[in-house]
Scaffold this active site. Structure first.
Site, short mmCIF file in Angstrom:
data_model
loop_
_atom_site.label_atom_id
_atom_site.label_comp_id
_atom_site.label_asym_id
_atom_site.label_seq_id
_atom_site.Cartn_x
_atom_site.Cartn_y
_atom_site.Cartn_z
N SER A 1 -5.10 -12.45 -48.34
CA SER A 1 -4.22 -11.44 -48.91
C SER A 1 -5.07 -10.39 -49.65
O SER A 1 -5.93 -9.75 -49.03
CB SER A 1 -3.19 -12.10 -49.83
OG SER A 1 -2.16 -11.23 -50.15
N HIS B 1 2.99 -14.48 -44.07
CA HIS B 1 1.88 -14.41 -45.01
C HIS B 1 1.34 -15.79 -45.39
O HIS B 1 0.27 -15.89 -45.96
CB HIS B 1 2.34 -13.66 -46.26
CG HIS B 1 1.23 -13.07 -47.07
ND1 HIS B 1 0.39 -12.09 -46.58
CD2 HIS B 1 0.81 -13.31 -48.34
CE1 HIS B 1 -0.48 -11.75 -47.52
NE2 HIS B 1 -0.25 -12.49 -48.59
#
Length: 726
Positions: free
Chosen positions: A567, A685
């Site tokens: 991320s 994610h």
């Protein structure tokens, strides 16, 4: 980039769905260039890979499939892969359960339970924290969806503990609908579904009213209320009354909020008050609103007041965490009878540690503090008198505080790099700490692992904490493989945690290191601010300093140094490898951001503007261009081996970032080191990744890193006995 998982540096995605690996995949697919020039403040920026941004374009899909085919052809034939698979599977399917997100109300205690080999965690009611045989399953996502792709986002109990509202989402989208369940039976109430309360952009939440007949909740635009491009924004607060259609829910708050508002809700212990804490995107600015017995919402604080957190006490007061003239934080007490900020008084002044939160009980406050990575909990009475520090081991993380009864006793979680997570009971009367039955066991022997805390010196002289794990007797001769990770952003601290895969690395004679970079909250707001907006380069300098320390002190050498991050940590990987490609032997960059000039065009990228900055601002544009990984790849440079991951359903980081970065690097790279993309078609994610999928990814990651660093996997001579099955 709202992060709800414990380990932000390692986001997880599902296995790829791609054509079978071809035999002749020695070279990566050629990535077409289509010249596009964007102009920012008079500066022309070429963007020949902009065509890779459209996920729906058949040519992009074709390119993606070709990359996956090339990746599989490389990964599937790596030596030692099956032995690594066996060990990774053993470690990640260790049957000792983990409990987290404990919530208590009305004498009912619920928790999430992770129990390998189950694919998803599930929700349980705990009869006793000292006897796990008394627990019962409340809601199991695998029963709701046997495919294993549905996960629980969050849940809230009514004050009496008899009903619970649960948000569940599917396929990594984080787009969660709320259902209401009877706690005694676990059965959902009929016709009680509130759609899309949770999202991957602005998150979500809810707060029950006093008698459990309804709840305030976060609501995204529905239907044609707003254009399609606005439906991940303009989150507002509505009220839902049980037994009525959700179309009749009433508007409460938020029409004048920023487009990128994110709201958290909390109800007072007596149910008379509710707070709405409203974040201005991801940059750390908050407003606070209060709903009282008169049925009205009143604004208590504004962004400029620097109140960053709040929690109801049991004494008719609201306790506020303030950073106004206190970068490390101070705690204020605000009487609910006079809820204006000028009536607040300082209970806990700024000290030497960074205050992260406050948990009030009947006659005391538990104050959570950051110590540069490790954490502690300090105790004070309602007047601020010191009552000592919660007894916990050094270099550990403490948190998850929950009431244990009606007094000042609490339950808390503690974990370290060498001790798996366990829950403890603290008795306020005699100061004793007792370990409960909610404790994980280790799947490997770490008795010979030592934990060192050192400091690296960054480019500007800043001292950066670095935690190093190594087996006792490790020789500092520069020949050890080392794995370094970090994050550095969004006011998120990287605290000690037990990582079974770090144990795998240590088993093989490796050194494992965790960097506490600027941009996090390890040392308060100043530490965060020095790693955000136009000062983001400090984060990359900090990480490079940590890598250099490992090399200079002969823990390893560049060809033996692997780095990984996910991320915002993926952005970190992209930046440091383009700035210092000679320093690393292998890189794993998971679900990261790499095109910092076009990131804000995505939904969640607009929330990130308050953290990263915007190309619309000349100075911020200059800073973004200065470190944007995509724009700092150099033709003819020799790059190390790099594995990128992405998820097609990712609501936080658009997978185009990874596509563009891989296309650019493969074209520019002058070395023979592989640069590969593991593009996933089914998840996002990392939230909600099934266990089997996580295993597949980690097998790929560790096979890749072992091969690129020239490591030969050797099965451990001694293994820990498996825990008893329950």
């Amino acid at each position: 980039m709202k992060l709800r998982t414990a380990l932000v540096a390692a986001a997880l995605v599902l296995p790829m769905t791609a054509p079978a690996a071809g035999k002749n995949a020695a070279k990566p697919p050629v990535t077409e260039k289509k010249e596009v020039v964007d102009t920012y403040h008079g500066t022309e920026v070429k963007d020949p890979y902009q065509w890779l941004e459209d996920s729906a374009d058949p040519k992009v899909k074709q390119w993606n499939d070709a990359q996956n085919q090339y990746t599989r052809a490389l990964l599937d034939k790596l030596p030692g892969r099956e032995a690594i698979r066996q060990r990774v599977t053993e470690l990640l399917t260790w049957k000792s359960p983990a409990y987290y997100k404990l919530v208590e109300a009305g004498g009912t205690l619920v928790a999430m339970k992770s129990q390998p080999p189950r694919q998803q965690p599930f929700l349980v009611v705990l009869g006793s924290v000292d006897d796990t045989s008394t627990e019962r399953v409340l809601v199991d996502p695998m029963v709701v969806d046997p495919s294993g792709k549905t996960t629980i986002d969050f849940y809230e109990l009514t004050r009496d503990g008899k009903k619970i509202a649960i948000s569940m989402s599917k396929g990594g989208t984080e787009s969660g609908d709320v259902t209401v369940h009877d706690v005694a039976t676990g059965k959902p109430l009929s016709n009680e579904v509130v759609p899309r309360v949770n999202g991957g952009t602005a998150g979500g939440g809810l707060a029950w009213n006093a008698d459990g007949t309804g709840f305030f909740y976060t609501r995204y635009p529905r239907g044609e209320e707003r254009p399609a491009e606005d439906r991940d924004f303009y989150q507002q607060v509505y009220f839902h009354k049980l037994g009525t259609p959700t179309e009749q829910d009433t508007y409460e708050l938020g029409k004048d909020f920023p487009r990128i508002a994110m709201t958290e809700l909390e109800t007072s212990p007596d149910g008379k008050y509710t707070t709405a804490q409203v974040a201005n995107g991801d940059g750390g600015e908050y407003m606070l609103y209060l709903h009282g017995p008169d049925g009205k919402w009143t604004q208590v604080t504004k962004f400029a007041d620097k109140i960053i957190g709040s929690h109801f006490g049991h004494d008719g007061a609201l306790y506020l965490l303030s950073r106004q003239d206190a970068p490390l934080g101070k705690v204020l007490r605000l009487p609910l009878a006079t809820p204006t900020l000028d009536k607040a008084t300082v209970i806990v002044p700024e000290g030497k540690a960074s205050i992260q939160g406050v948990f009030p009980t009947k006659t005391r406050l538990y104050v959570s503090e950051q110590l540069g990575g490790p954490s502690q909990v300090r105790m004070v009475d309602p007047q601020g008198k010191e009552l000592g520090v919660l007894p916990t081991p050094p270099v550990s993380s403490v948190g998850g505080l929950v009431r244990a009864g009606n007094g000042d006793d609490i339950l808390f979680s503690n974990v370290s790099f060498v001790q798996p997570q366990a829950w403890y009971r603290y008795s306020a009367q005699d100061g004793k700490v007792t370990k409960t039955a909610l404790a994980r066991t280790s799947p490997l022997d770490v008795s010979d692992v030592e934990v060192l805390r050192v400091e690296a010196t960054s480019k500007d002289g800043t001292k950066v904490p670095l935690t190093i794990l190594r087996k006792k007797g490790t020789k500092l001769n520069g020949n050890n493989p080392a794995l370094l990770t970090g994050y550095g952003g969004f006011n998120i601290s990287i605290s000690p945690g037990f990582n079974a895969l770090a144990g795998l690395w240590l088993e093989q004679g490796g050194v494992f290191a965790v960097a506490n970079l600027r941009g996090g909250s390890e040392f308060g707001e100043k530490w965060h601010a020095e790693g955000s907006l136009t000062k983001k380069q400090n984060v990359f300098d900090d990480f490079y300093a940590c890598a250099k320390l490992l090399v200079d002190q002969k823990y390893t050498r560049p060809s033996k140094l692997a780095i990984q991050g996910g991320s915002n940590g993926g952005l970190l990987m992209g930046a440091v490898v383009t700035q210092h490609p000679e320093m690393y032997g292998a890189v794993v960059a998971r679900v990261g951001l790499y095109d910092m000039l076009r990131s804000e065009r995505t939904s969640n990228g607009q929330f990130n503007v308050t953290e990263y900055g915007s190309v619309k601002d000349p100075e911020q544009f200059k800073a973004l261009l200065g470190y944007s990984p995509l724009h700092n790849v150099k033709d003819g440079a020799k790059y190390p081996s790099i594995l990128f991951t992405s998820g097609a359903n990712d609501p936080r980081v658009d997978p185009f970032h990874s596509r563009k970065m891989v296309g650019r690097l493969q074209t520019a790279n002058a070395s023979k080191n592989p640069i590969v993309l593991r593009a996933d078609a089914e998840t996002g994610h990392g939230s909600g990744t099934p266990l089997s999928a996580r295993i597949e990814e980690e097998v790929d990651v560790y096979s890749f890193v072992f091969n690129q660093l020239g490591m030969k996997y050797l099965p451990p001579a001694k293994k820990v006995a498996a825990p008893p099955t329950k």
